[in-house]
Design an enzyme around this catalytic site. Sequence first.
Site, PDB file in Angstrom:
ATOM      1  N   TRP A  24      14.076   5.150   4.465  1.00  0.00           N
ATOM      2  CA  TRP A  24      14.977   4.210   5.142  1.00  0.00           C
ATOM      3  C   TRP A  24      16.244   4.030   4.300  1.00  0.00           C
ATOM      4  O   TRP A  24      16.150   3.883   3.074  1.00  0.00           O
ATOM      5  CB  TRP A  24      14.283   2.855   5.336  1.00  0.00           C
ATOM      6  CG  TRP A  24      15.104   1.828   6.051  1.00  0.00           C
ATOM      7  CD1 TRP A  24      15.939   2.040   7.101  1.00  0.00           C
ATOM      8  CD2 TRP A  24      15.171   0.429   5.761  1.00  0.00           C
ATOM      9  NE1 TRP A  24      16.515   0.848   7.494  1.00  0.00           N
ATOM     10  CE2 TRP A  24      16.061  -0.159   6.680  1.00  0.00           C
ATOM     11  CE3 TRP A  24      14.548  -0.397   4.815  1.00  0.00           C
ATOM     12  CZ2 TRP A  24      16.357  -1.520   6.689  1.00  0.00           C
ATOM     13  CZ3 TRP A  24      14.840  -1.759   4.824  1.00  0.00           C
ATOM     14  CH2 TRP A  24      15.721  -2.299   5.755  1.00  0.00           C
ATOM     15  N   ASP A  48       7.991   9.562   4.734  1.00  0.00           N
ATOM     16  CA  ASP A  48       8.023   8.600   5.842  1.00  0.00           C
ATOM     17  C   ASP A  48       9.450   8.472   6.374  1.00  0.00           C
ATOM     18  O   ASP A  48      10.359   8.077   5.648  1.00  0.00           O
ATOM     19  CB  ASP A  48       7.565   7.229   5.324  1.00  0.00           C
ATOM     20  CG  ASP A  48       7.531   6.188   6.435  1.00  0.00           C
ATOM     21  OD1 ASP A  48       6.552   6.186   7.203  1.00  0.00           O
ATOM     22  OD2 ASP A  48       8.497   5.400   6.547  1.00  0.00           O
ATOM     23  N   TYR A  53      15.950   5.719  11.599  1.00  0.00           N
ATOM     24  CA  TYR A  53      16.648   5.931  10.321  1.00  0.00           C
ATOM     25  C   TYR A  53      17.781   6.958  10.469  1.00  0.00           C
ATOM     26  O   TYR A  53      18.580   7.121   9.556  1.00  0.00           O
ATOM     27  CB  TYR A  53      15.688   6.407   9.217  1.00  0.00           C
ATOM     28  CG  TYR A  53      14.533   5.480   8.916  1.00  0.00           C
ATOM     29  CD1 TYR A  53      14.472   4.188   9.433  1.00  0.00           C
ATOM     30  CD2 TYR A  53      13.478   5.896   8.102  1.00  0.00           C
ATOM     31  CE1 TYR A  53      13.399   3.353   9.158  1.00  0.00           C
ATOM     32  CE2 TYR A  53      12.403   5.060   7.812  1.00  0.00           C
ATOM     33  CZ  TYR A  53      12.366   3.796   8.358  1.00  0.00           C
ATOM     34  OH  TYR A  53      11.299   2.973   8.082  1.00  0.00           O
ATOM     35  N   HIS A 111       7.096   1.680  16.004  1.00  0.00           N
ATOM     36  CA  HIS A 111       7.811   1.107  14.850  1.00  0.00           C
ATOM     37  C   HIS A 111       7.597  -0.399  14.706  1.00  0.00           C
ATOM     38  O   HIS A 111       7.516  -0.912  13.592  1.00  0.00           O
ATOM     39  CB  HIS A 111       9.316   1.429  14.947  1.00  0.00           C
ATOM     40  CG  HIS A 111      10.014   1.433  13.620  1.00  0.00           C
ATOM     41  ND1 HIS A 111      11.007   2.325  13.299  1.00  0.00           N
ATOM     42  CD2 HIS A 111       9.852   0.662  12.524  1.00  0.00           C
ATOM     43  CE1 HIS A 111      11.426   2.085  12.064  1.00  0.00           C
ATOM     44  NE2 HIS A 111      10.742   1.083  11.575  1.00  0.00           N
ATOM     45  N   SER A 149       3.060  -0.050  13.437  1.00  0.00           N
ATOM     46  CA  SER A 149       3.749  -0.616  12.281  1.00  0.00           C
ATOM     47  C   SER A 149       4.170  -2.043  12.628  1.00  0.00           C
ATOM     48  O   SER A 149       4.547  -2.316  13.776  1.00  0.00           O
ATOM     49  CB  SER A 149       4.978   0.225  11.935  1.00  0.00           C
ATOM     50  OG  SER A 149       5.670  -0.333  10.836  1.00  0.00           O
ATOM     51  N   GLN A 171       1.407   0.246   9.379  1.00  0.00           N
ATOM     52  CA  GLN A 171       2.397   0.240   8.282  1.00  0.00           C
ATOM     53  C   GLN A 171       3.063  -1.131   8.260  1.00  0.00           C
ATOM     54  O   GLN A 171       3.748  -1.498   9.214  1.00  0.00           O
ATOM     55  CB  GLN A 171       3.438   1.347   8.503  1.00  0.00           C
ATOM     56  CG  GLN A 171       4.447   1.428   7.373  1.00  0.00           C
ATOM     57  CD  GLN A 171       5.492   2.524   7.542  1.00  0.00           C
ATOM     58  OE1 GLN A 171       6.685   2.259   7.550  1.00  0.00           O
ATOM     59  NE2 GLN A 171       5.050   3.763   7.682  1.00  0.00           N
ATOM     60  N   SER A 198       8.291  -1.245   1.798  1.00  0.00           N
ATOM     61  CA  SER A 198       9.074  -2.107   0.887  1.00  0.00           C
ATOM     62  C   SER A 198       8.221  -2.565  -0.296  1.00  0.00           C
ATOM     63  O   SER A 198       8.168  -3.768  -0.601  1.00  0.00           O
ATOM     64  CB  SER A 198       9.667  -3.301   1.629  1.00  0.00           C
ATOM     65  OG  SER A 198      10.492  -2.867   2.691  1.00  0.00           O
ATOM     66  N   PRO A 199       7.560  -1.635  -1.003  1.00  0.00           N
ATOM     67  CA  PRO A 199       6.664  -2.034  -2.095  1.00  0.00           C
ATOM     68  C   PRO A 199       7.385  -2.711  -3.251  1.00  0.00           C
ATOM     69  O   PRO A 199       6.744  -3.363  -4.071  1.00  0.00           O
ATOM     70  CB  PRO A 199       6.043  -0.703  -2.549  1.00  0.00           C
ATOM     71  CG  PRO A 199       7.025   0.342  -2.122  1.00  0.00           C
ATOM     72  CD  PRO A 199       7.619  -0.165  -0.846  1.00  0.00           C
ATOM     73  N   ASN A 250       8.325   6.810 -10.269  1.00  0.00           N
ATOM     74  CA  ASN A 250       7.485   6.150  -9.263  1.00  0.00           C
ATOM     75  C   ASN A 250       6.218   6.950  -8.966  1.00  0.00           C
ATOM     76  O   ASN A 250       5.253   6.410  -8.412  1.00  0.00           O
ATOM     77  CB  ASN A 250       8.258   5.912  -7.966  1.00  0.00           C
ATOM     78  CG  ASN A 250       9.356   4.872  -8.134  1.00  0.00           C
ATOM     79  OD1 ASN A 250       9.387   4.149  -9.111  1.00  0.00           O
ATOM     80  ND2 ASN A 250      10.264   4.815  -7.169  1.00  0.00           N
TER      81      ASN A 250
HETATM   82  N1  LIG Z   1       7.960   0.308   9.289  1.00  0.00           N
HETATM   83  C1  LIG Z   1       8.974  -0.479   8.972  1.00  0.00           C
HETATM   84  O1  LIG Z   1       9.396  -1.357   9.749  1.00  0.00           O
HETATM   85  C2  LIG Z   1       9.630  -0.301   7.635  1.00  0.00           C
HETATM   86  C3  LIG Z   1      10.557  -1.272   7.166  1.00  0.00           C
HETATM   87  C4  LIG Z   1      11.099  -1.094   5.894  1.00  0.00           C
HETATM   88  C5  LIG Z   1      10.744   0.017   5.139  1.00  0.00           C
HETATM   89  N2  LIG Z   1       9.887   0.961   5.626  1.00  0.00           N
HETATM   90  C6  LIG Z   1       9.522   2.177   4.846  1.00  0.00           C
HETATM   91  O2  LIG Z   1       9.232   1.807   3.501  1.00  0.00           O
HETATM   92  C7  LIG Z   1      10.131   2.478   2.618  1.00  0.00           C
HETATM   93  C8  LIG Z   1      10.421   1.653   1.364  1.00  0.00           C
HETATM   94  O3  LIG Z   1      10.928   0.373   1.660  1.00  0.00           O
HETATM   95  P1  LIG Z   1      12.437  -0.082   1.338  1.00  0.00           P
HETATM   96  O4  LIG Z   1      13.307   1.096   1.542  1.00  0.00           O
HETATM   97  O5  LIG Z   1      12.657  -1.305   2.100  1.00  0.00           O
HETATM   98  O6  LIG Z   1      12.489  -0.534  -0.170  1.00  0.00           O
HETATM   99  P2  LIG Z   1      11.660  -0.452  -1.529  1.00  0.00           P
HETATM  100  O7  LIG Z   1      10.979   0.857  -1.672  1.00  0.00           O
HETATM  101  O8  LIG Z   1      10.856  -1.688  -1.643  1.00  0.00           O
HETATM  102  O9  LIG Z   1      12.872  -0.539  -2.573  1.00  0.00           O
HETATM  103  C9  LIG Z   1      13.871   0.422  -2.628  1.00  0.00           C
HETATM  104  C10 LIG Z   1      14.869  -0.007  -3.682  1.00  0.00           C
HETATM  105  O10 LIG Z   1      14.232   0.020  -4.972  1.00  0.00           O
HETATM  106  C11 LIG Z   1      14.992   0.830  -5.846  1.00  0.00           C
HETATM  107  N3  LIG Z   1      14.068   1.540  -6.724  1.00  0.00           N
HETATM  108  C12 LIG Z   1      13.158   2.456  -6.379  1.00  0.00           C
HETATM  109  N4  LIG Z   1      12.470   2.884  -7.474  1.00  0.00           N
HETATM  110  C13 LIG Z   1      12.975   2.210  -8.521  1.00  0.00           C
HETATM  111  C14 LIG Z   1      12.699   2.242  -9.922  1.00  0.00           C
HETATM  112  N5  LIG Z   1      11.738   3.012 -10.410  1.00  0.00           N
HETATM  113  N6  LIG Z   1      13.423   1.425 -10.729  1.00  0.00           N
HETATM  114  C15 LIG Z   1      14.382   0.625 -10.217  1.00  0.00           C
HETATM  115  N7  LIG Z   1      14.702   0.566  -8.894  1.00  0.00           N
HETATM  116  C16 LIG Z   1      13.995   1.356  -8.057  1.00  0.00           C
HETATM  117  C17 LIG Z   1      15.760   1.802  -4.966  1.00  0.00           C
HETATM  118  O11 LIG Z   1      16.902   2.237  -5.666  1.00  0.00           O
HETATM  119  P3  LIG Z   1      17.525   3.719  -5.494  1.00  0.00           P
HETATM  120  O12 LIG Z   1      17.501   4.038  -4.032  1.00  0.00           O
HETATM  121  O13 LIG Z   1      18.906   3.546  -6.065  1.00  0.00           O
HETATM  122  O14 LIG Z   1      16.726   4.686  -6.308  1.00  0.00           O
HETATM  123  C18 LIG Z   1      16.070   0.920  -3.773  1.00  0.00           C
HETATM  124  O15 LIG Z   1      17.198   0.107  -4.035  1.00  0.00           O
HETATM  125  C19 LIG Z   1      11.348   2.736   3.501  1.00  0.00           C
HETATM  126  O16 LIG Z   1      12.220   3.705   2.951  1.00  0.00           O
HETATM  127  C20 LIG Z   1      10.683   3.157   4.784  1.00  0.00           C
HETATM  128  O17 LIG Z   1      10.231   4.504   4.709  1.00  0.00           O
HETATM  129  C21 LIG Z   1       9.314   0.801   6.853  1.00  0.00           C
END
Ligand SMILES: NC(=O)c1ccc[n+]([C@@H]2O[C@H](COP(=O)([O-])OP(=O)(O)OC[C@H]3O[C@@H](n4cnc5c(N)ncnc54)[C@H](OP(=O)(O)O)[C@@H]3O)[C@@H](O)[C@H]2O)c1
Length: 283
Positions: A24, A48, A53, A111, A149, A171, A198-199, A250
Amino acid sequence: MNALTGTYQLNGGTTIPKLGFGTWLLKEGDECYDAVAAALEAGYRHIDTARAYHNEASVGRAVRDSGIPREEIFITSKVPAEAKSYDAAVEQFAITMREIGLDYLDLLLIHAPWPWDEMGKDCRAENKEVWRAMEGFLADGRVRAIGVSNFTRPDLESLLPACTTIPAVDQIQWYIGYDVADTVAACAEHGIVVEAYSPFAHGRIVNHPDIVDMGRRYEVSAPQLSLRYLLQKGAVPLPKATTRDHILTNAQVDFEISDADMAILDGMHDTETHPGAVQFRWS
Ligand SMILES: NC(=O)c1ccc[n+]([C@@H]2O[C@H](COP(=O)([O-])OP(=O)(O)OC[C@H]3O[C@@H](n4cnc5c(N)ncnc54)[C@H](OP(=O)(O)O)[C@@H]3O)[C@@H](O)[C@H]2O)c1
């Protein structure tokens, strides 16, 4: 077991790699392509994405260019939350398959139970229609598993009686301090694997002092501790990263959080009241 190579069994008989890679907000084009390519090179075998997206084309291209046999990579996409009819699901899935350029998906999700700008709307009847379309994609082999999801217990319980195939996955948003107990329990009752999106709470967890401090004791970062926590809860974490170093570190989550520390993490609560602020309190 190694987080990159370990798998969970899905209720339909296929398996899912325990650690995924989220896409995302990765922009269609070089940004998404490079991140997915780096993730595959680092050993991730679970990507994913979603129609919403707008980066399925780059995901598909990175997968095809990787040279990794297709059957070794697990790809998820999602029917948009706004597609709430049989025909809309068929139409959106056709776009996904055209964009991604792969013969099949490993997992396709609804979704969300409601359109994003009508959160909470009662779409129970509509979700059954979307599910019927997805069961068709499963039957004709274009997807290997189907799931949902952002479904809570009531969303699941309204869909299940209409299912020929039980959802393989739910999800949901899940990170340390975010309460998902009832949804996780509902999934366990029905043999549904939980994926944790969003872990890192979109990144808010990265510098949380208590999580950073605990991580230090294990010689890991707060993101690594967060992913390990979710793996020990039996979830499939989906971290997103653009930065190469984040993508690599990670994936290094093969350590064990003690039961005592898991209990401390379980007791944390995200009490955010406005965007940008994160506070935790011990329960
Ligand atoms: N089903 C749904 O409705 C839904 C909703 C939200 C998300 N998702 C899925 O879940 C995935 C992850 O969630 P998310 O994108 O919301 O956010 P997230 O994984 O919780 O956080 C991403 C953020 O953390 C940073 N980050 C990652 N690894 C890091 C590290 N080792 N040290 C420091 N910062 C770090 C990233 O920076 P950089 O990018 O600069 O590396 C980015 O700013 C999405 O991409 C998507 O595939 C699904």
